[in-house]
Design a protein around this motif. Sequence first.
Motif, PDB file in Angstrom:
ATOM      1  N   LEU A  43      46.062  49.457  34.588  1.00 47.25           N
ATOM      2  CA  LEU A  43      44.798  48.902  34.260  1.00 47.25           C
ATOM      3  C   LEU A  43      44.754  47.437  34.560  1.00 47.25           C
ATOM      4  CD1 LEU A  43      45.905  50.778  31.577  1.00 47.25           C
ATOM      5  CD2 LEU A  43      43.545  50.583  31.149  1.00 47.25           C
ATOM      6  N   THR A  44      43.584  47.020  34.714  1.00 51.24           N
ATOM      7  CA  THR A  44      43.102  45.485  34.856  1.00 51.24           C
ATOM      8  C   THR A  44      41.778  45.043  34.297  1.00 51.24           C
ATOM      9  OG1 THR A  44      43.374  43.398  36.176  1.00 51.24           O
ATOM     10  CG2 THR A  44      42.351  45.488  37.123  1.00 51.24           C
ATOM     11  N   ALA A  45      41.685  43.711  33.949  1.00 54.32           N
ATOM     12  CA  ALA A  45      40.223  43.343  33.555  1.00 54.32           C
ATOM     13  C   ALA A  45      39.496  42.427  34.665  1.00 54.32           C
ATOM     14  CB  ALA A  45      40.379  42.591  32.217  1.00 54.32           C
ATOM     15  N   ASP A  46      39.231  43.212  35.789  1.00 54.13           N
ATOM     16  CA  ASP A  46      38.810  42.661  36.961  1.00 54.13           C
ATOM     17  C   ASP A  46      39.811  41.562  37.553  1.00 54.13           C
ATOM     18  OD1 ASP A  46      36.466  43.059  38.726  1.00 54.13           O
ATOM     19  OD2 ASP A  46      35.435  41.167  37.800  1.00 54.13           O
ATOM     20  N   LEU A  47      41.207  41.583  37.264  1.00 53.33           N
ATOM     21  CA  LEU A  47      41.961  40.695  37.957  1.00 53.33           C
ATOM     22  C   LEU A  47      43.023  41.276  38.827  1.00 53.33           C
ATOM     23  CD1 LEU A  47      42.053  38.172  35.152  1.00 53.33           C
ATOM     24  CD2 LEU A  47      41.149  37.742  37.288  1.00 53.33           C
ATOM     25  N   GLY A  48      42.756  42.319  39.210  1.00 58.84           N
ATOM     26  CA  GLY A  48      43.890  43.271  39.975  1.00 58.84           C
ATOM     27  C   GLY A  48      44.361  42.440  41.272  1.00 58.84           C
ATOM     28  N   LYS A  49      43.406  41.943  41.754  1.00 61.11           N
ATOM     29  CA  LYS A  49      43.974  40.840  42.917  1.00 61.11           C
ATOM     30  C   LYS A  49      45.042  40.030  42.737  1.00 61.11           C
ATOM     31  CE  LYS A  49      42.605  38.071  46.970  1.00 61.11           C
ATOM     32  NZ  LYS A  49      41.242  37.467  47.770  1.00 61.11           N
ATOM     33  N   TYR A  50      44.831  39.263  41.280  1.00 55.45           N
ATOM     34  CA  TYR A  50      45.284  37.943  41.020  1.00 55.45           C
ATOM     35  C   TYR A  50      46.552  38.279  40.109  1.00 55.45           C
ATOM     36  CZ  TYR A  50      41.054  36.443  42.871  1.00 55.45           C
ATOM     37  OH  TYR A  50      40.042  36.175  43.983  1.00 55.45           O
ATOM     38  N   THR A  51      46.843  39.608  39.734  1.00 59.57           N
ATOM     39  CA  THR A  51      47.831  39.863  38.801  1.00 59.57           C
ATOM     40  C   THR A  51      48.800  40.959  39.676  1.00 59.57           C
ATOM     41  OG1 THR A  51      46.566  41.650  37.958  1.00 59.57           O
ATOM     42  CG2 THR A  51      46.533  39.700  36.636  1.00 59.57           C
ATOM     43  N   ASP A  52      49.106  41.015  41.021  1.00 60.29           N
ATOM     44  CA  ASP A  52      49.778  41.810  41.733  1.00 60.29           C
ATOM     45  C   ASP A  52      49.759  43.307  41.425  1.00 60.29           C
ATOM     46  OD1 ASP A  52      50.251  39.471  43.151  1.00 60.29           O
ATOM     47  OD2 ASP A  52      52.185  39.165  42.249  1.00 60.29           O
ATOM     48  N   ILE A  53      48.693  43.681  40.789  1.00 64.18           N
ATOM     49  CA  ILE A  53      48.847  45.241  40.737  1.00 64.18           C
ATOM     50  C   ILE A  53      48.076  45.962  41.472  1.00 64.18           C
ATOM     51  CG2 ILE A  53      46.568  45.639  39.247  1.00 64.18           C
ATOM     52  CD1 ILE A  53      48.043  47.188  37.307  1.00 64.18           C
ATOM     53  N   LEU A  54      47.612  45.195  42.770  1.00 65.89           N
ATOM     54  CA  LEU A  54      47.007  46.166  43.913  1.00 65.89           C
ATOM     55  C   LEU A  54      47.923  47.197  44.565  1.00 65.89           C
ATOM     56  CD1 LEU A  54      44.561  43.780  45.379  1.00 65.89           C
ATOM     57  CD2 LEU A  54      44.377  45.304  43.613  1.00 65.89           C
ATOM     58  N   PRO A  55      49.201  46.831  44.928  1.00 66.20           N
ATOM     59  CA  PRO A  55      50.090  47.793  45.395  1.00 66.20           C
ATOM     60  C   PRO A  55      50.121  49.052  44.944  1.00 66.20           C
ATOM     61  CG  PRO A  55      51.278  45.708  45.392  1.00 66.20           C
ATOM     62  CD  PRO A  55      50.086  45.418  44.634  1.00 66.20           C
ATOM     63  N   PHE A  56      49.934  49.088  43.216  1.00 70.26           N
ATOM     64  CA  PHE A  56      49.965  50.190  42.505  1.00 70.26           C
ATOM     65  C   PHE A  56      48.775  50.909  42.616  1.00 70.26           C
ATOM     66  CE2 PHE A  56      48.495  52.431  38.487  1.00 70.26           C
ATOM     67  CZ  PHE A  56      49.575  53.514  38.294  1.00 70.26           C
ATOM     68  N   ARG A  57      47.593  50.179  42.658  1.00 71.21           N
ATOM     69  CA  ARG A  57      45.993  50.833  42.983  1.00 71.21           C
ATOM     70  C   ARG A  57      46.011  51.481  44.125  1.00 71.21           C
ATOM     71  NH1 ARG A  57      41.495  47.049  45.167  1.00 71.21           N
ATOM     72  NH2 ARG A  57      43.099  47.430  46.962  1.00 71.21           N
ATOM     73  N   ARG A  63      45.170  56.682  39.208  1.00 72.31           N
ATOM     74  CA  ARG A  63      45.946  56.354  37.935  1.00 72.31           C
ATOM     75  C   ARG A  63      45.706  55.063  37.684  1.00 72.31           C
ATOM     76  NH1 ARG A  63      51.631  58.748  39.764  1.00 72.31           N
ATOM     77  NH2 ARG A  63      52.453  57.555  37.984  1.00 72.31           N
ATOM     78  N   PHE A  64      44.624  54.550  38.361  1.00 75.37           N
ATOM     79  CA  PHE A  64      44.143  52.928  38.239  1.00 75.37           C
ATOM     80  C   PHE A  64      42.934  52.599  37.544  1.00 75.37           C
ATOM     81  CE2 PHE A  64      42.490  49.203  39.917  1.00 75.37           C
ATOM     82  CZ  PHE A  64      43.157  48.142  39.474  1.00 75.37           C
ATOM     83  N   PHE A  65      42.744  51.743  36.716  1.00 77.51           N
ATOM     84  CA  PHE A  65      41.527  51.723  35.901  1.00 77.51           C
ATOM     85  C   PHE A  65      41.027  50.391  35.831  1.00 77.51           C
ATOM     86  CE2 PHE A  65      43.709  55.322  34.348  1.00 77.51           C
ATOM     87  CZ  PHE A  65      42.752  56.434  34.519  1.00 77.51           C
ATOM     88  N   ASN A  66      39.871  49.810  36.548  1.00 73.56           N
ATOM     89  CA  ASN A  66      39.593  48.416  36.192  1.00 73.56           C
ATOM     90  C   ASN A  66      38.285  48.400  35.255  1.00 73.56           C
ATOM     91  OD1 ASN A  66      38.354  45.817  36.370  1.00 73.56           O
ATOM     92  ND2 ASN A  66      38.297  46.047  38.635  1.00 73.56           N
ATOM     93  N   VAL A  67      38.595  47.820  33.943  1.00 73.49           N
ATOM     94  CA  VAL A  67      37.466  47.901  32.767  1.00 73.49           C
ATOM     95  C   VAL A  67      36.697  46.989  33.131  1.00 73.49           C
ATOM     96  CG1 VAL A  67      39.397  48.935  31.522  1.00 73.49           C
ATOM     97  CG2 VAL A  67      38.854  46.640  31.524  1.00 73.49           C
ATOM     98  N   GLY A  68      36.697  45.942  33.984  1.00 74.98           N
ATOM     99  CA  GLY A  68      35.713  44.765  34.109  1.00 74.98           C
ATOM    100  C   GLY A  68      36.137  43.671  33.030  1.00 74.98           C
TER     101      GLY A  68
END
Length: 326
Positions: A43-57, A63-68
């Motif tokens: 999960l991320t709060a609209d910061l997927g690009k900047y917290t290195d979780i995009l490889p998982f997405r 199994r990936f959720f962006n809650v804003g």
Amino acid sequence: MAERAFTQAMGRDEATGGRATVDAPFGKALVEIAEARADIVGLTADLGKYTDILPFRDAFPDRFFNVGMAEQNLVAVAAGLARTGFVPFATTYGVFASRRAFDFIAIACAHSNLPVKIVAGLPGLTTGYGGTHQAIEDTGLMRLIPDLVVIDPCDATEIAAATKAAAAHPGPVYMRLLRGKVPVVFEPEGFDFEIGKARLVREGSDVGFVSTGFMTERALDAAEVLEKRGISAGVLHVPTLKPFDAEAVIRFAGRVEHLVTAENHVVRGGLASLVAETLFDAGMTKRLSRIGLPDRYIECGSVPTLQKRYGLMMDDLVAAATRGRA
């Protein structure tokens, strides 16, 4: 034309100091874990690009959720997923997790001992965006929450290993994140990470650095400089601030004349306070110098400029170790 100094903005990498690097070690490690475990979600709060979780997405979009931009909701959703059998990794910036979502981490996650893993970017002075984005007091806050593991990894190798350890841990975890191209300080081959255990990475008899996070890299460099000056400097790396390895600190302190703590955090409430508390509880008197940030909001500016201004450089560790010596 002279090279311009940039702030450590959202899209820039951590400083590398000339060492080899690994790109997005957290995201890559999470993908590896998730390939073997269907219960891992991101999960991320609209910061997927900047917290290195995009490889998982990219590997597991279902199994990936962006809650804003809603950090309290991020933690609440993660807690809900944990209650239904998932192991959520939720990413945001450290300031938003520790300030905006503190109560949600304490009550929704830790109070119920749920396996929610909070991965917090921009720790301490790794951004030039000023007091609104610099998580300079987060580990001090997080270590006050019962049953919450608090980790501050040194490098790419330890981030990957700590991510795997966090996934295996049955309770909640708060982990600081170095992102982008992260330096390699520890060799990956044979590297192990155990929650709650410090790592003696260099023996010494004159001065001992007790360090955490990326400051361990600088402590090792400082020890090399001191050796050339005839000063024997040891380095004890403490990646887990809670549970804290007090026994390792006591053993290490007993071998040296002078302790220097080094942390990318305010010197009150974090590693320095933990070391001082440990020495007091053990009835041990030891000269103690503290390298870290002052108890104030830090201004905007380029990261190298700010780190130099507030004493986080390798030269500052050397100066602290030699101050007062004959």
